[in-house]
Design a protein around this motif. Structure first.
Motif, PDB file in Angstrom:
ATOM      1  N   MET A  80       0.829  -1.203   0.000  1.00 15.84           N
ATOM      2  CA  MET A  80       0.000   0.000   0.000  1.00 15.84           C
ATOM      3  C   MET A  80       0.872   1.265   0.000  1.00 15.84           C
ATOM      4  N   ASP A  81       2.022   1.214   0.667  1.00 17.46           N
ATOM      5  CA  ASP A  81       2.955   2.342   0.640  1.00 17.46           C
ATOM      6  C   ASP A  81       3.447   2.598  -0.787  1.00 17.46           C
ATOM      7  N   GLU A  82       3.736   1.541  -1.521  1.00 15.92           N
ATOM      8  CA  GLU A  82       4.200   1.677  -2.903  1.00 15.92           C
ATOM      9  C   GLU A  82       3.085   2.202  -3.804  1.00 15.92           C
ATOM     10  N   ILE A  83       1.875   1.728  -3.582  1.00 15.57           N
ATOM     11  CA  ILE A  83       0.737   2.213  -4.362  1.00 15.57           C
ATOM     12  C   ILE A  83       0.501   3.689  -4.066  1.00 15.57           C
ATOM     13  N   LYS A  84       0.662   4.087  -2.825  1.00 18.87           N
ATOM     14  CA  LYS A  84       0.500   5.489  -2.443  1.00 18.87           C
ATOM     15  C   LYS A  84       1.512   6.366  -3.190  1.00 18.87           C
ATOM     16  N   LYS A  85       2.727   5.887  -3.337  1.00 14.95           N
ATOM     17  CA  LYS A  85       3.741   6.636  -4.078  1.00 14.95           C
ATOM     18  C   LYS A  85       3.318   6.820  -5.541  1.00 14.95           C
ATOM     19  N   LEU A  86       2.737   5.781  -6.113  1.00 17.98           N
ATOM     20  CA  LEU A  86       2.235   5.862  -7.483  1.00 17.98           C
ATOM     21  C   LEU A  86       1.094   6.869  -7.569  1.00 17.98           C
ATOM     22  N   GLU A  87       0.197   6.834  -6.592  1.00 17.27           N
ATOM     23  CA  GLU A  87      -0.925   7.771  -6.564  1.00 17.27           C
ATOM     24  C   GLU A  87      -0.453   9.211  -6.372  1.00 17.27           C
ATOM     25  N   ASP A  88       0.595   9.411  -5.593  1.00 17.21           N
ATOM     26  CA  ASP A  88       1.136  10.750  -5.384  1.00 17.21           C
ATOM     27  C   ASP A  88       1.640  11.342  -6.707  1.00 17.21           C
ATOM     28  N   VAL A  89       2.304  10.517  -7.500  1.00 15.28           N
ATOM     29  CA  VAL A  89       2.771  10.978  -8.806  1.00 15.28           C
ATOM     30  C   VAL A  89       1.561  11.280  -9.700  1.00 15.28           C
ATOM     31  N   GLN A  90       0.541  10.451  -9.611  1.00 16.94           N
ATOM     32  CA  GLN A  90      -0.678  10.665 -10.389  1.00 16.94           C
ATOM     33  C   GLN A  90      -1.288  12.034 -10.055  1.00 16.94           C
ATOM     34  N   LEU A  91      -1.320  12.378  -8.777  1.00 14.27           N
ATOM     35  CA  LEU A  91      -1.861  13.684  -8.373  1.00 14.27           C
ATOM     36  C   LEU A  91      -1.025  14.841  -8.902  1.00 14.27           C
ATOM     37  N   VAL A  92       0.281  14.694  -8.850  1.00 18.26           N
ATOM     38  CA  VAL A  92       1.168  15.741  -9.372  1.00 18.26           C
ATOM     39  C   VAL A  92       0.913  15.939 -10.866  1.00 18.26           C
ATOM     40  N   ILE A  93       0.740  14.842 -11.590  1.00 18.94           N
ATOM     41  CA  ILE A  93       0.499  14.937 -13.030  1.00 18.94           C
ATOM     42  C   ILE A  93      -0.840  15.626 -13.299  1.00 18.94           C
ATOM     43  N   LYS A  94      -1.847  15.327 -12.480  1.00 20.16           N
ATOM     44  CA  LYS A  94      -3.143  15.988 -12.660  1.00 20.16           C
ATOM     45  C   LYS A  94      -3.031  17.490 -12.418  1.00 20.16           C
ATOM     46  N   GLU A  95      -2.178  17.900 -11.465  1.00 22.24           N
ATOM     47  CA  GLU A  95      -2.009  19.319 -11.141  1.00 22.24           C
ATOM     48  C   GLU A  95      -1.108  20.050 -12.144  1.00 22.24           C
ATOM     49  N   GLU A  96      -0.003  19.404 -12.524  1.00 20.30           N
ATOM     50  CA  GLU A  96       1.006  20.068 -13.350  1.00 20.30           C
ATOM     51  C   GLU A  96       0.957  19.675 -14.817  1.00 20.30           C
ATOM     52  N   GLY A  97       0.265  18.605 -15.106  1.00 18.72           N
ATOM     53  CA  GLY A  97       0.313  18.049 -16.451  1.00 18.72           C
ATOM     54  C   GLY A  97       1.486  17.090 -16.570  1.00 18.72           C
ATOM     55  N   LEU A  98       1.444  16.289 -17.593  1.00 17.44           N
ATOM     56  CA  LEU A  98       2.507  15.315 -17.808  1.00 17.44           C
ATOM     57  C   LEU A  98       3.732  16.028 -18.375  1.00 17.44           C
ATOM     58  N   ASN A  99       4.859  15.845 -17.705  1.00 19.03           N
ATOM     59  CA  ASN A  99       6.120  16.398 -18.193  1.00 19.03           C
ATOM     60  C   ASN A  99       7.183  15.318 -18.047  1.00 19.03           C
ATOM     61  N   PRO A 100       8.345  15.509 -18.635  1.00 14.77           N
ATOM     62  CA  PRO A 100       9.370  14.446 -18.585  1.00 14.77           C
ATOM     63  C   PRO A 100       9.738  14.007 -17.170  1.00 14.77           C
ATOM     64  N   ILE A 101       9.757  14.923 -16.221  1.00 13.09           N
ATOM     65  CA  ILE A 101      10.170  14.572 -14.855  1.00 13.09           C
ATOM     66  C   ILE A 101       9.131  13.687 -14.179  1.00 13.09           C
ATOM     67  N   ASN A 102       7.866  14.111 -14.187  1.00  6.37           N
ATOM     68  CA  ASN A 102       6.881  13.288 -13.494  1.00  6.37           C
ATOM     69  C   ASN A 102       6.526  12.036 -14.304  1.00  6.37           C
ATOM     70  N   ALA A 103       6.722  12.062 -15.616  1.00  4.81           N
ATOM     71  CA  ALA A 103       6.533  10.849 -16.423  1.00  4.81           C
ATOM     72  C   ALA A 103       7.579   9.802 -16.036  1.00  4.81           C
ATOM     73  N   ASP A 104       8.813  10.261 -15.803  1.00  5.64           N
ATOM     74  CA  ASP A 104       9.869   9.351 -15.328  1.00  5.64           C
ATOM     75  C   ASP A 104       9.485   8.760 -13.972  1.00  5.64           C
ATOM     76  N   GLN A 105       9.016   9.614 -13.071  1.00  2.57           N
ATOM     77  CA  GLN A 105       8.626   9.151 -11.747  1.00  2.57           C
ATOM     78  C   GLN A 105       7.496   8.111 -11.830  1.00  2.57           C
TER      79      GLN A 105
END
Length: 167
Positions: free
Chosen positions: A51-76
């Motif tokens: 669940m901790d690992e899934i949370k990390k994935l979800e955190d990146v998903q939220l960043v992408i929703k806020e900032e849009g997909l960019n090379p940095i968060n796509a890598d993450q």
């Protein structure tokens, strides 16, 4: 003109057997039992760690929703999916390994990340959450089977449409 020297072959003695004590002795049943007990104790933490690992994935998903997909968060996003791919089976959820592997195919190269269909990416993340929530652990589970096969088919269609299929 002189003749070349003859080659000399040097035989190096194999000292590995002497270093490890000759032939392997009988397995130590007590040591095996201790290892199995330690693993059983650790396994009580597997779902929390997952669940901790899934949370990390979800955190990146939220960043992408806020900032849009960019090379940095796509890598993450790729690295988080890759981590789950490696940990799913270890933590008792082989379907998470398979779903994360499918997601990694969409994200495993920079060119692919740039054109990754966001709905397909989110569908993978939703499937991962559904697998954990439903405790779907085996690949022959009817819901899990439909989820994985559908996602894999959509990934294949996307990659073929963009000539990005790799062997």
């Amino acid at each position: 003109m002189s003749m070349p020297e003859k080659a000399q072959i040097i035989q190096v003695p194999n000292t590995l057997r002497a270093k490890v004590g000759g032939r392997l002795g009988a397995l130590d049943n007590e040591a095996i039992a201790k290892a199995e007990a330690a693993l059983a104790d650790l396994s009580t933490h597997f779902e929390t760690w997952l669940m901790d690992e899934i949370k990390k994935l979800e955190d990146v998903q939220l960043v992408i929703k806020e900032e849009g997909l960019n090379p940095i968060n796509a890598d993450q996003l790729f690295y988080r999916a890759h981590d789950l791919k490696g940990l799913g089976t270890t933590y008792g959820f082989p379907l998470i390994t398979r779903i994360s592997g499918s997601l990694c195919k969409v994200l495993d190269e920079e060119d692919k990340r740039a054109i990754a269909p966001w709905k397909l990416v989110e569908a993978h993340m939703d499937a991962i959450r559904a697998v954990v929530r439903g405790q779907i652990k085996t690949e022959d589970h009817p819901v899990g089977k439909v989820l994985t096969e559908t996602l894999e088919a959509r990934v294949k269609e996307h990659l073929e449409a963009h000539n990005l299929m790799t062997t």
